[in-house]
Design a protein around this motif. Structure first.
Motif, mmCIF file in Angstrom:
data_model
loop_
_atom_site.group_PDB
_atom_site.id
_atom_site.type_symbol
_atom_site.label_atom_id
_atom_site.label_comp_id
_atom_site.label_asym_id
_atom_site.label_seq_id
_atom_site.Cartn_x
_atom_site.Cartn_y
_atom_site.Cartn_z
ATOM 1 N N GLY A 147 7.991 97.615 73.294
ATOM 2 C CA GLY A 147 7.379 96.767 72.782
ATOM 3 C C GLY A 147 8.128 95.566 71.987
ATOM 4 O O GLY A 147 9.453 95.984 71.610
ATOM 5 N N ASN A 148 7.537 94.306 71.717
ATOM 6 C CA ASN A 148 8.299 93.345 71.149
ATOM 7 C C ASN A 148 8.205 92.953 69.712
ATOM 8 O O ASN A 148 8.481 91.976 69.307
ATOM 9 C CB ASN A 148 8.222 92.159 72.128
ATOM 10 C CG ASN A 148 6.723 91.643 71.764
ATOM 11 O OD1 ASN A 148 5.904 92.196 71.283
ATOM 12 N ND2 ASN A 148 6.301 90.720 72.678
ATOM 13 N N GLU A 149 7.753 93.951 68.937
ATOM 14 C CA GLU A 149 7.136 93.583 67.513
ATOM 15 C C GLU A 149 8.549 93.310 66.726
ATOM 16 O O GLU A 149 8.235 92.580 65.725
ATOM 17 C CB GLU A 149 6.459 94.815 67.026
ATOM 18 C CG GLU A 149 7.518 96.062 66.623
ATOM 19 C CD GLU A 149 6.797 97.380 66.133
ATOM 20 O OE1 GLU A 149 6.575 97.488 64.875
ATOM 21 O OE2 GLU A 149 6.178 98.224 66.932
ATOM 22 N N ASN A 150 9.532 93.685 66.972
ATOM 23 C CA ASN A 150 10.791 93.309 66.278
ATOM 24 C C ASN A 150 11.546 92.137 66.928
ATOM 25 O O ASN A 150 12.719 91.884 66.444
ATOM 26 C CB ASN A 150 11.686 94.615 65.979
ATOM 27 C CG ASN A 150 10.882 95.427 64.934
ATOM 28 O OD1 ASN A 150 11.037 96.703 65.191
ATOM 29 N ND2 ASN A 150 10.385 94.927 63.933
ATOM 30 N N ARG A 151 11.281 91.588 67.890
ATOM 31 C CA ARG A 151 11.871 90.686 68.698
ATOM 32 C C ARG A 151 11.238 89.244 68.048
ATOM 33 O O ARG A 151 10.777 88.163 68.743
ATOM 34 C CB ARG A 151 11.618 90.753 70.319
ATOM 35 C CG ARG A 151 12.223 92.087 70.726
ATOM 36 C CD ARG A 151 11.966 92.163 72.259
ATOM 37 N NE ARG A 151 12.244 93.784 72.557
ATOM 38 C CZ ARG A 151 11.674 94.230 73.431
ATOM 39 N NH1 ARG A 151 10.673 93.551 74.330
ATOM 40 N NH2 ARG A 151 12.205 95.453 73.913
ATOM 41 N N LYS A 152 11.636 89.073 66.774
ATOM 42 C CA LYS A 152 11.156 87.799 66.187
ATOM 43 C C LYS A 152 12.230 87.536 65.128
ATOM 44 O O LYS A 152 12.784 88.423 64.455
ATOM 45 C CB LYS A 152 9.783 87.934 65.754
ATOM 46 C CG LYS A 152 9.529 89.076 64.723
ATOM 47 C CD LYS A 152 8.218 89.233 64.550
ATOM 48 C CE LYS A 152 7.647 90.436 63.363
ATOM 49 N NZ LYS A 152 6.440 90.463 63.202
#
Length: 224
Positions: A147-152
């Motif tokens: 998942g990409n929840e921390n790719r910000k």
């Protein structure tokens, strides 16, 4: 921007890594720097997207712990297995590792290949490279890497400034971005240092046969 200023700007607790102003996030780890990184003619810095998992609840990994966790000989998660594969491929001519590479690519995936030790003692490809992440924070207590929840970015300018400082200190000849590139302004600053920039899929990608060593390295694209 050095790490002390970075911690001050984000108001990061120096023990836990937790952001006082945003307590659901923490600074998760210092970069990995292989024990023989500075001995390599072609110094390679890998830049992943994010750690994805809160590996050290209540604290962040310092340089020594990060190095111990990554510079192993076998049994890596897909990200590190793919990084091992990439390092072996990019350094095989300099280090005379062609025979190791020829055996490595007979496996269907780099995860399978790294279940055994491929290299001779003292010739671990990970020892000769460094690794950091574009995104520096992780959701506290996160256990699932997918998942990409921390790719910000929380503060993009500050976070990319830290990346540029890491590059200034590590002085790589090659940077391989795994799955995501920084801003065009940061890329321009990197190019000005005469560093070769390569982009590839993130090694943990789930594309069909995407973790096959030979197929994966074909995704390498030089960024001009």
């Amino acid at each position: 921007m050095n790490i002390k200023i970075f911690f001050k700007e984000f108001d990061i607790n120096p023990a836990s890594g937790i952001l006082s102003s945003n307590p659901e996030f923490k600074f998760v780890t210092m970069p990995f720097i292989g024990s023989k990184y500075y001995l390599s003619k072609n110094k390679i810095l890998f830049v992943g997207m994010d750690v994805g998992k809160d590996e050290t609840p209540g604290r962040f990994q310092d340089l020594a712990e990060r190095n111990t966790n990554i510079e192993c000989d076998i049994n890596f998660n897909p990200h590190i297995a793919g990084t091992y594969c990439s390092a072996l491929y990019l350094l095989k001519n300099e280090k005379d590792w062609q025979n190791v590479w020829d055996k490595f690519i007979k496996y269907d995936t780099y995860s399978q290949a790294t279940k055994i030790q491929n290299h001779k003692n003292g010739e671990n490809p990970l020892s000769f490279v460094a690794l950091t992440n574009l995104h520096k924070f992780v959701t506290i207590s996160r256990v699932n890497r997918s998942g990409n929840e921390n790719r910000k970015f929380l503060k993009k300018e500050l976070e990319e400034s830290l990346l540029l400082k890491e590059i200034e200190i590590l002085k790589p000849n090659i940077i391989l971005f795994q799955g995501k590139l920084p801003s065009s302004n940061s890329l321009r600053e990197i190019r000005e240092k005469n560093i070769e920039i390569i982009f590839a899929f993130h090694p943990s990608n789930r594309k069909k046969a995407g973790r096959n060593p030979q197929i994966y390295i074909r995704t390498f694209t030089e960024i001009k």
